[in-house]
Design a protein around this motif. Structure first.
Motif, PDB file in Angstrom:
ATOM      1  N   GLY A  87       5.336   8.328  17.131  1.00  0.00           N
ATOM      2  CA  GLY A  87       4.531   9.131  16.215  1.00  0.00           C
ATOM      3  C   GLY A  87       4.627   8.652  14.778  1.00  0.00           C
ATOM      4  O   GLY A  87       3.621   8.568  14.073  1.00  0.00           O
ATOM      5  N   GLU A  88       5.836   8.340  14.340  1.00  0.00           N
ATOM      6  CA  GLU A  88       6.023   7.853  12.975  1.00  0.00           C
ATOM      7  C   GLU A  88       5.362   6.481  12.793  1.00  0.00           C
ATOM      8  O   GLU A  88       4.777   6.215  11.743  1.00  0.00           O
ATOM      9  N   ALA A  89       5.466   5.620  13.786  1.00  0.00           N
ATOM     10  CA  ALA A  89       4.816   4.305  13.692  1.00  0.00           C
ATOM     11  C   ALA A  89       3.300   4.471  13.634  1.00  0.00           C
ATOM     12  O   ALA A  89       2.622   3.783  12.850  1.00  0.00           O
ATOM     13  N   GLY A  90       2.768   5.373  14.432  1.00  0.00           N
ATOM     14  CA  GLY A  90       1.328   5.626  14.394  1.00  0.00           C
ATOM     15  C   GLY A  90       0.877   6.174  13.056  1.00  0.00           C
ATOM     16  O   GLY A  90      -0.168   5.786  12.525  1.00  0.00           O
ATOM     17  N   ASP A  91       1.676   7.072  12.483  1.00  0.00           N
ATOM     18  CA  ASP A  91       1.348   7.618  11.166  1.00  0.00           C
ATOM     19  C   ASP A  91       1.403   6.531  10.106  1.00  0.00           C
ATOM     20  O   ASP A  91       0.548   6.470   9.220  1.00  0.00           O
ATOM     21  N   TRP A  92       2.408   5.655  10.187  1.00  0.00           N
ATOM     22  CA  TRP A  92       2.526   4.544   9.236  1.00  0.00           C
ATOM     23  C   TRP A  92       1.314   3.622   9.341  1.00  0.00           C
ATOM     24  O   TRP A  92       0.743   3.225   8.321  1.00  0.00           O
ATOM     25  N   LEU A  93       0.897   3.304  10.567  1.00  0.00           N
ATOM     26  CA  LEU A  93      -0.286   2.444  10.748  1.00  0.00           C
ATOM     27  C   LEU A  93      -1.546   3.110  10.217  1.00  0.00           C
ATOM     28  O   LEU A  93      -2.387   2.464   9.598  1.00  0.00           O
ATOM     29  N   ARG A  94      -1.671   4.415  10.452  1.00  0.00           N
ATOM     30  CA  ARG A  94      -2.840   5.147   9.961  1.00  0.00           C
ATOM     31  C   ARG A  94      -2.893   5.100   8.442  1.00  0.00           C
ATOM     32  O   ARG A  94      -3.950   4.843   7.854  1.00  0.00           O
ATOM     33  N   ARG A  95      -1.766   5.325   7.794  1.00  0.00           N
ATOM     34  CA  ARG A  95      -1.730   5.290   6.334  1.00  0.00           C
ATOM     35  C   ARG A  95      -2.046   3.898   5.804  1.00  0.00           C
ATOM     36  O   ARG A  95      -2.752   3.750   4.810  1.00  0.00           O
ATOM     37  N   ARG A  96      -1.504   2.873   6.441  1.00  0.00           N
ATOM     38  CA  ARG A  96      -1.793   1.491   6.029  1.00  0.00           C
ATOM     39  C   ARG A  96      -3.279   1.194   6.180  1.00  0.00           C
ATOM     40  O   ARG A  96      -3.887   0.559   5.322  1.00  0.00           O
ATOM     41  N   TRP A  97      -3.861   1.618   7.303  1.00  0.00           N
ATOM     42  CA  TRP A  97      -5.275   1.364   7.558  1.00  0.00           C
ATOM     43  C   TRP A  97      -6.146   2.056   6.516  1.00  0.00           C
ATOM     44  O   TRP A  97      -7.089   1.465   5.985  1.00  0.00           O
ATOM     45  N   LEU A  98      -5.819   3.319   6.189  1.00  0.00           N
ATOM     46  CA  LEU A  98      -6.600   4.036   5.184  1.00  0.00           C
ATOM     47  C   LEU A  98      -6.465   3.379   3.806  1.00  0.00           C
ATOM     48  O   LEU A  98      -7.451   3.257   3.077  1.00  0.00           O
ATOM     49  N   ALA A  99      -5.259   2.949   3.448  1.00  0.00           N
ATOM     50  CA  ALA A  99      -5.058   2.270   2.168  1.00  0.00           C
ATOM     51  C   ALA A  99      -5.840   0.964   2.126  1.00  0.00           C
ATOM     52  O   ALA A  99      -6.443   0.612   1.102  1.00  0.00           O
ATOM     53  N   HIS A 100      -5.850   0.250   3.234  1.00  0.00           N
ATOM     54  CA  HIS A 100      -6.594  -1.010   3.312  1.00  0.00           C
ATOM     55  C   HIS A 100      -8.088  -0.756   3.145  1.00  0.00           C
ATOM     56  O   HIS A 100      -8.768  -1.467   2.398  1.00  0.00           O
ATOM     57  N   ARG A 101      -8.599   0.261   3.825  1.00  0.00           N
ATOM     58  CA  ARG A 101     -10.022   0.565   3.718  1.00  0.00           C
ATOM     59  C   ARG A 101     -10.398   1.015   2.314  1.00  0.00           C
ATOM     60  O   ARG A 101     -11.459   0.667   1.803  1.00  0.00           O
ATOM     61  N   ARG A 102      -9.532   1.810   1.685  1.00  0.00           N
ATOM     62  CA  ARG A 102      -9.810   2.257   0.315  1.00  0.00           C
ATOM     63  C   ARG A 102      -9.820   1.083  -0.653  1.00  0.00           C
ATOM     64  O   ARG A 102     -10.635   1.020  -1.551  1.00  0.00           O
ATOM     65  N   SER A 103      -8.874   0.157  -0.459  1.00  0.00           N
ATOM     66  CA  SER A 103      -8.823  -0.975  -1.383  1.00  0.00           C
ATOM     67  C   SER A 103     -10.038  -1.877  -1.198  1.00  0.00           C
ATOM     68  O   SER A 103     -10.521  -2.476  -2.152  1.00  0.00           O
ATOM     69  N   ARG A 104     -10.541  -1.970   0.007  1.00  0.00           N
ATOM     70  CA  ARG A 104     -11.736  -2.790   0.236  1.00  0.00           C
ATOM     71  C   ARG A 104     -12.979  -2.137  -0.342  1.00  0.00           C
ATOM     72  O   ARG A 104     -13.884  -2.811  -0.798  1.00  0.00           O
ATOM     73  N   SER A 105     -13.043  -0.794  -0.309  1.00  0.00           N
ATOM     74  CA  SER A 105     -14.249  -0.111  -0.800  1.00  0.00           C
ATOM     75  C   SER A 105     -14.311  -0.094  -2.311  1.00  0.00           C
ATOM     76  O   SER A 105     -15.372   0.105  -2.886  1.00  0.00           O
ATOM     77  N   THR A 106     -13.170  -0.294  -3.008  1.00  0.00           N
ATOM     78  CA  THR A 106     -13.183  -0.264  -4.469  1.00  0.00           C
ATOM     79  C   THR A 106     -13.359  -1.653  -5.083  1.00  0.00           C
ATOM     80  O   THR A 106     -13.510  -1.770  -6.284  1.00  0.00           O
ATOM     81  N   ARG A 107     -13.346  -2.678  -4.280  1.00  0.00           N
ATOM     82  CA  ARG A 107     -13.548  -4.042  -4.802  1.00  0.00           C
ATOM     83  C   ARG A 107     -15.019  -4.226  -5.194  1.00  0.00           C
ATOM     84  O   ARG A 107     -15.920  -3.706  -4.532  1.00  0.00           O
ATOM     85  N   LEU A 108     -15.205  -4.999  -6.229  1.00  0.00           N
ATOM     86  CA  LEU A 108     -16.571  -5.284  -6.645  1.00  0.00           C
ATOM     87  C   LEU A 108     -17.143  -6.409  -5.773  1.00  0.00           C
ATOM     88  O   LEU A 108     -16.427  -7.346  -5.386  1.00  0.00           O
ATOM     89  N   PRO A 109     -18.427  -6.344  -5.459  1.00  0.00           N
ATOM     90  CA  PRO A 109     -19.018  -7.420  -4.670  1.00  0.00           C
ATOM     91  C   PRO A 109     -19.075  -8.707  -5.488  1.00  0.00           C
ATOM     92  O   PRO A 109     -19.134  -8.663  -6.724  1.00  0.00           O
ATOM     93  N   PRO A 110     -19.048  -9.862  -4.828  1.00  0.00           N
ATOM     94  CA  PRO A 110     -19.117 -11.123  -5.570  1.00  0.00           C
ATOM     95  C   PRO A 110     -20.423 -11.243  -6.333  1.00  0.00           C
ATOM     96  O   PRO A 110     -21.475 -10.821  -5.876  1.00  0.00           O
ATOM     97  N   ALA A 111     -20.360 -11.846  -7.516  1.00  0.00           N
ATOM     98  CA  ALA A 111     -21.559 -11.959  -8.370  1.00  0.00           C
ATOM     99  C   ALA A 111     -22.371 -13.177  -8.042  1.00  0.00           C
ATOM    100  O   ALA A 111     -22.070 -14.127  -7.489  1.00  0.00           O
TER     101      ALA A 111
END
Length: 79
Positions: free
Chosen positions: A55-79
């Protein structure tokens, strides 16, 4: 948040966590008794440790995945 409120929240969190783990251990032990395959509490505790670790490993993976997705959505597209 004041120090007293923070302390009460931390105590309540620990009590609920350990209460939940104890309840899970009791349920595993009772389930084995009801199934006609009685076992000792040490084996039930080992099963509980495994369930908590998964359960803890699954929660850790979920948090990592959400952080990864958030960081990708805040990046600016290439110019």
């Amino acid at each position: 948040m004041s120090g007293a409120t923070r302390r009460r929240r931390a105590i309540a969190s620990v009590v609920l966590w350990w209460g939940g783990l104890t309840l899970l251990l009791l349920l595993l032990w009772l389930r084995s008794r009801a199934a006609g395959q009685p076992t000792d509490l040490a084996r039930c505790a080992a099963s509980e440790v495994l369930l908590v670790a998964v359960g803890e490993a699954g929660d850790w993976l979920r948090r990592r995945w959400l952080a990864h997705r958030r960081s990708r959505s805040t990046r600016l597209p290439p110019a």
